[in-house]
Write a protein that holds these residues in place. Structure first.
Motif, PDB file in Angstrom:
ATOM      1  N   VAL A 387       0.856  -1.179   0.000  1.00  0.00           N
ATOM      2  CA  VAL A 387       0.000   0.000   0.000  1.00  0.00           C
ATOM      3  C   VAL A 387       0.896   1.235   0.000  1.00  0.00           C
ATOM      4  O   VAL A 387       1.829   1.336   0.800  1.00  0.00           O
ATOM      5  CB  VAL A 387      -0.932   0.008   1.226  1.00  0.00           C
ATOM      6  N   ASN A 388       0.611   2.181  -0.924  1.00  0.00           N
ATOM      7  CA  ASN A 388       1.432   3.374  -1.063  1.00  0.00           C
ATOM      8  C   ASN A 388       0.640   4.617  -0.679  1.00  0.00           C
ATOM      9  O   ASN A 388      -0.493   4.816  -1.127  1.00  0.00           O
ATOM     10  CB  ASN A 388       1.913   3.525  -2.510  1.00  0.00           C
ATOM     11  N   GLY A 389       1.244   5.454   0.147  1.00  0.00           N
ATOM     12  CA  GLY A 389       0.703   6.770   0.469  1.00  0.00           C
ATOM     13  C   GLY A 389       1.624   7.833  -0.100  1.00  0.00           C
ATOM     14  O   GLY A 389       2.848   7.739   0.049  1.00  0.00           O
ATOM     15  N   THR A 390       1.046   8.856  -0.768  1.00  0.00           N
ATOM     16  CA  THR A 390       1.848   9.849  -1.478  1.00  0.00           C
ATOM     17  C   THR A 390       1.517  11.253  -1.008  1.00  0.00           C
ATOM     18  O   THR A 390       0.338  11.592  -0.821  1.00  0.00           O
ATOM     19  CB  THR A 390       1.620   9.753  -2.995  1.00  0.00           C
ATOM     20  N   LEU A 391       2.546  12.066  -0.848  1.00  0.00           N
ATOM     21  CA  LEU A 391       2.409  13.487  -0.543  1.00  0.00           C
ATOM     22  C   LEU A 391       3.070  14.275  -1.657  1.00  0.00           C
ATOM     23  O   LEU A 391       4.246  14.067  -1.956  1.00  0.00           O
ATOM     24  CB  LEU A 391       3.059  13.816   0.804  1.00  0.00           C
ATOM     25  N   GLY A 392       2.294  15.178  -2.297  1.00  0.00           N
ATOM     26  CA  GLY A 392       2.827  16.010  -3.363  1.00  0.00           C
ATOM     27  C   GLY A 392       2.764  17.476  -2.991  1.00  0.00           C
ATOM     28  O   GLY A 392       1.774  17.942  -2.405  1.00  0.00           O
ATOM     29  N   ILE A 393       3.811  18.222  -3.338  1.00  0.00           N
ATOM     30  CA  ILE A 393       3.892  19.650  -3.031  1.00  0.00           C
ATOM     31  C   ILE A 393       4.088  20.406  -4.336  1.00  0.00           C
ATOM     32  O   ILE A 393       5.027  20.136  -5.089  1.00  0.00           O
ATOM     33  CB  ILE A 393       5.050  19.948  -2.062  1.00  0.00           C
ATOM     34  N   GLY A 394       3.174  21.348  -4.622  1.00  0.00           N
ATOM     35  CA  GLY A 394       3.274  22.138  -5.834  1.00  0.00           C
ATOM     36  C   GLY A 394       4.377  23.178  -5.736  1.00  0.00           C
ATOM     37  O   GLY A 394       4.507  23.858  -4.710  1.00  0.00           O
ATOM     38  N   LEU A 395       5.160  23.302  -6.802  1.00  0.00           N
ATOM     39  CA  LEU A 395       6.296  24.223  -6.801  1.00  0.00           C
ATOM     40  C   LEU A 395       6.097  25.411  -7.736  1.00  0.00           C
ATOM     41  O   LEU A 395       6.947  26.303  -7.777  1.00  0.00           O
ATOM     42  CB  LEU A 395       7.573  23.467  -7.186  1.00  0.00           C
ATOM     43  N   THR A 396       5.010  25.437  -8.496  1.00  0.00           N
ATOM     44  CA  THR A 396       4.717  26.558  -9.388  1.00  0.00           C
ATOM     45  C   THR A 396       3.283  27.017  -9.172  1.00  0.00           C
ATOM     46  O   THR A 396       2.472  26.322  -8.546  1.00  0.00           O
ATOM     47  CB  THR A 396       4.915  26.153 -10.868  1.00  0.00           C
ATOM     48  N   GLU A 397       2.946  28.202  -9.730  1.00  0.00           N
ATOM     49  CA  GLU A 397       1.609  28.756  -9.569  1.00  0.00           C
ATOM     50  C   GLU A 397       0.541  27.901 -10.241  1.00  0.00           C
ATOM     51  O   GLU A 397      -0.624  27.922  -9.853  1.00  0.00           O
ATOM     52  CB  GLU A 397       1.564  30.172 -10.146  1.00  0.00           C
ATOM     53  N   ASP A 398       0.924  27.169 -11.287  1.00  0.00           N
ATOM     54  CA  ASP A 398      -0.044  26.364 -12.034  1.00  0.00           C
ATOM     55  C   ASP A 398      -0.199  24.954 -11.472  1.00  0.00           C
ATOM     56  O   ASP A 398      -0.901  24.130 -12.076  1.00  0.00           O
ATOM     57  CB  ASP A 398       0.387  26.275 -13.500  1.00  0.00           C
ATOM     58  N   SER A 399       0.425  24.654 -10.364  1.00  0.00           N
ATOM     59  CA  SER A 399       0.354  23.327  -9.749  1.00  0.00           C
ATOM     60  C   SER A 399      -0.574  23.364  -8.547  1.00  0.00           C
ATOM     61  O   SER A 399      -0.798  24.425  -7.946  1.00  0.00           O
ATOM     62  CB  SER A 399       1.745  22.869  -9.290  1.00  0.00           C
ATOM     63  N   PRO A 400      -1.120  22.218  -8.175  1.00  0.00           N
ATOM     64  CA  PRO A 400      -1.882  22.160  -6.912  1.00  0.00           C
ATOM     65  C   PRO A 400      -0.971  22.539  -5.751  1.00  0.00           C
ATOM     66  O   PRO A 400       0.220  22.209  -5.739  1.00  0.00           O
ATOM     67  CB  PRO A 400      -2.314  20.698  -6.828  1.00  0.00           C
ATOM     68  N   ASP A 401      -1.510  23.238  -4.789  1.00  0.00           N
ATOM     69  CA  ASP A 401      -0.703  23.601  -3.620  1.00  0.00           C
ATOM     70  C   ASP A 401      -0.245  22.352  -2.873  1.00  0.00           C
ATOM     71  O   ASP A 401       0.880  22.299  -2.382  1.00  0.00           O
ATOM     72  CB  ASP A 401      -1.509  24.507  -2.696  1.00  0.00           C
ATOM     73  N   ILE A 402      -1.154  21.399  -2.792  1.00  0.00           N
ATOM     74  CA  ILE A 402      -0.823  20.147  -2.108  1.00  0.00           C
ATOM     75  C   ILE A 402      -1.690  19.034  -2.671  1.00  0.00           C
ATOM     76  O   ILE A 402      -2.811  19.275  -3.129  1.00  0.00           O
ATOM     77  CB  ILE A 402      -1.041  20.280  -0.579  1.00  0.00           C
ATOM     78  N   SER A 403      -1.154  17.836  -2.682  1.00  0.00           N
ATOM     79  CA  SER A 403      -1.927  16.671  -3.114  1.00  0.00           C
ATOM     80  C   SER A 403      -1.575  15.482  -2.232  1.00  0.00           C
ATOM     81  O   SER A 403      -0.429  15.341  -1.787  1.00  0.00           O
ATOM     82  CB  SER A 403      -1.651  16.342  -4.587  1.00  0.00           C
ATOM     83  N   LEU A 404      -2.576  14.653  -1.994  1.00  0.00           N
ATOM     84  CA  LEU A 404      -2.410  13.444  -1.197  1.00  0.00           C
ATOM     85  C   LEU A 404      -2.956  12.270  -1.992  1.00  0.00           C
ATOM     86  O   LEU A 404      -3.928  12.411  -2.736  1.00  0.00           O
ATOM     87  CB  LEU A 404      -3.148  13.554   0.137  1.00  0.00           C
ATOM     88  N   GLY A 405      -2.336  11.115  -1.831  1.00  0.00           N
ATOM     89  CA  GLY A 405      -2.784   9.948  -2.578  1.00  0.00           C
ATOM     90  C   GLY A 405      -2.631   8.665  -1.789  1.00  0.00           C
ATOM     91  O   GLY A 405      -1.755   8.542  -0.921  1.00  0.00           O
ATOM     92  N   LEU A 406      -3.506   7.714  -2.086  1.00  0.00           N
ATOM     93  CA  LEU A 406      -3.458   6.379  -1.491  1.00  0.00           C
ATOM     94  C   LEU A 406      -3.698   5.374  -2.609  1.00  0.00           C
ATOM     95  O   LEU A 406      -4.661   5.515  -3.370  1.00  0.00           O
ATOM     96  CB  LEU A 406      -4.507   6.221  -0.397  1.00  0.00           C
TER      97      LEU A 406
END
Length: 421
Positions: A387-406
């Protein structure tokens, strides 16, 4: 006279003592020789010609035993030639050797790394011919933006307000993949999307854009050469299109146009990590006859009501290109981590509005760039499931500020992986 008698008495006692000592020593020697002979006979194999038979003692050892030399050890022992010492390594064919040999299902460091890596980065792997597997992905993304709302009348600014917009999106994706050949895998994914927008005070939920894809490895694996996997995709517009709704009050669940994509990926195992990288490109097909009012007003008939807005007639999404790279590391058999960076570029996007007073109106959007840094933690919940849990952080204005995934395979819920018979 008394002195002479005493001397003779002492001499007789001494002679008897010496004779007794010699007799006792002879008995001990005979007993030792008998014990050694018995031990040697016990060491001989019960059947002649046995594969485990031990040769008899050397001639020098037999001579020492026959001579009656005392045994140095306090307990009986068998003297074994150094060439006859048994190895601690089990002999081939024995049950002990078979137990120590690696079984077919045993995981090596590299196979464990590969399983950990491909459980989170599926586009870098293939499945065997006739094999079928399913996955479930739950993703959450959050956008926050500040919008300036200004009003002008005859050159005078009469309204200026900064609106804080927050957009929440939850996507449930079911993915199935099937091995057509050992080097060709087909995939299909069905997303269900739920959205909420604070500024519009609106919510929506429904089917997203269904995606079809294929992964192909044109060259067989060869030592010293990096593997190459080519992939292609077709994205439909089954979700609610953002160009067929009222953009001021409603939300969409899809992108609103068809697109095709191609790309290539590779990977490299360097114990204890696996490095990976990919490049991709997508082309979106133009949408025409939209008849959507932008900026206010209501469309009425072919021309629509131009008051307070323009009518969007065509939309060209243009080209999108991108790349990604990262590494996966396995802390142990149960816990792993993947770190990656993705960058995408959107170019040549244009909007064409219906002509007003005989003059055409079009707008070319500025190129956009989206960058994301992601960290995924994989936990093995059973020998075949990660099972994978993911944390994503946007680095540009056109990216989501934050994303989470399972993400996890559906066989954890009883939908077992199927293989060809």
């Amino acid at each position: 006279m008394n002195n002479e008698w005493m001397k003779r008495t002492l001499l007789a006692i001494s002679i008897q003592f010496v004779m007794g000592s010699l007799y006792a020593a002879e008995e001990v020697t005979d007993a030792s020789a008998e014990v050694a002979e018995t031990a040697t006979e016990a060491a001989q194999p019960e059947q002649a010609g046995s594969a485990d038979a031990t040769p008899s003692a050397s001639s020098s050892e037999q001579a020492d035993t026959a001579s009656g030399a005392p045994v140095a050890s306090s307990s009986p022992a068998v003297t074994i030639n150094k060439d006859e010492t048994k190895s601690l390594v089990p002999k081939p064919g024995t049950q002990a050797a078979e137990a120590l040999q690696k079984k077919e299902g045993d995981a090596t460091q590299e196979t464990n790394l590969q399983e950990v890596f491909t459980s989170n980065e599926r586009q870098y792997s293939l499945i065997k011919k006739g094999e079928f597997s399913t996955f479930y992905d739950l993703d959450y993304s959050y956008y926050r933006d500040s919008q300036i709302n200004a009003g002008m009348n005859e050159g005078q600014l009469y309204q200026l307000r900064v609106d804080e917009d927050a957009n929440h999106t939850i996507t449930n994706t079911f993915t199935a993949q099937y091995g057509i050949l050992d080097n060709l895998t087909f995939t299909a994914s069905i997303p269900f999307v739920a959205k909420s927008d604070n500024l519009k005070d609106a919510t929506t939920a429904g089917l997203g854009d269904i995606n079809l894809g294929a992964r192909w490895e044109p060259f067989p694996l060869k030592a010293g050469r990096l593997p190459l996997i080519l992939f292609g995709s077709l994205s439909t517009k089954t979700g609610d299109s953002p160009y067929e709704i009222n953009p001021n009050t409603d939300l969409s669940t899809g992108k609103g146009y068809y697109s095709v994509g191609v790309g290539a990926s590779t990977r490299k195992y360097i114990d204890p990590v696996v490095l990976f990288a990919s490049v991709s490109a997508n082309y979106g097909f133009k949408e025409t006859g939209l008849n959507q009012v932008r900026g206010g007003g209501n469309a009425e008939g072919e021309g629509g009501n131009q008051a307070g807005g323009r009518i969007l007639d065509e939309f060209d999404p243009g080209m999108t290109g991108g790349f990604s790279f990262g590494f996966a590391y396995s802390f142990n058999y149960d816990v792993s981590m993947t770190m990656s960076y993705q960058q995408s570029f959107n170019m040549n996007t244009s909007f064409k509005y219906k002509p007003v007073a005989g003059q055409s109106d079009s707008y070319d959007a500025a190129d956009q760039s989206s960058g994301m840094f992601s960290i995924a933690l994989g936990v093995r919940v059973n020998p075949e499931t990660i099972v994978n849990g993911t944390l994503g952080i946007g680095l540009t204005e056109d990216s989501p500020d934050i994303s989470l995934g399972l993400s996890f395979p559906l066989d954890i819920l009883g939908f077992g992986k199927k293989k060809a018979k």
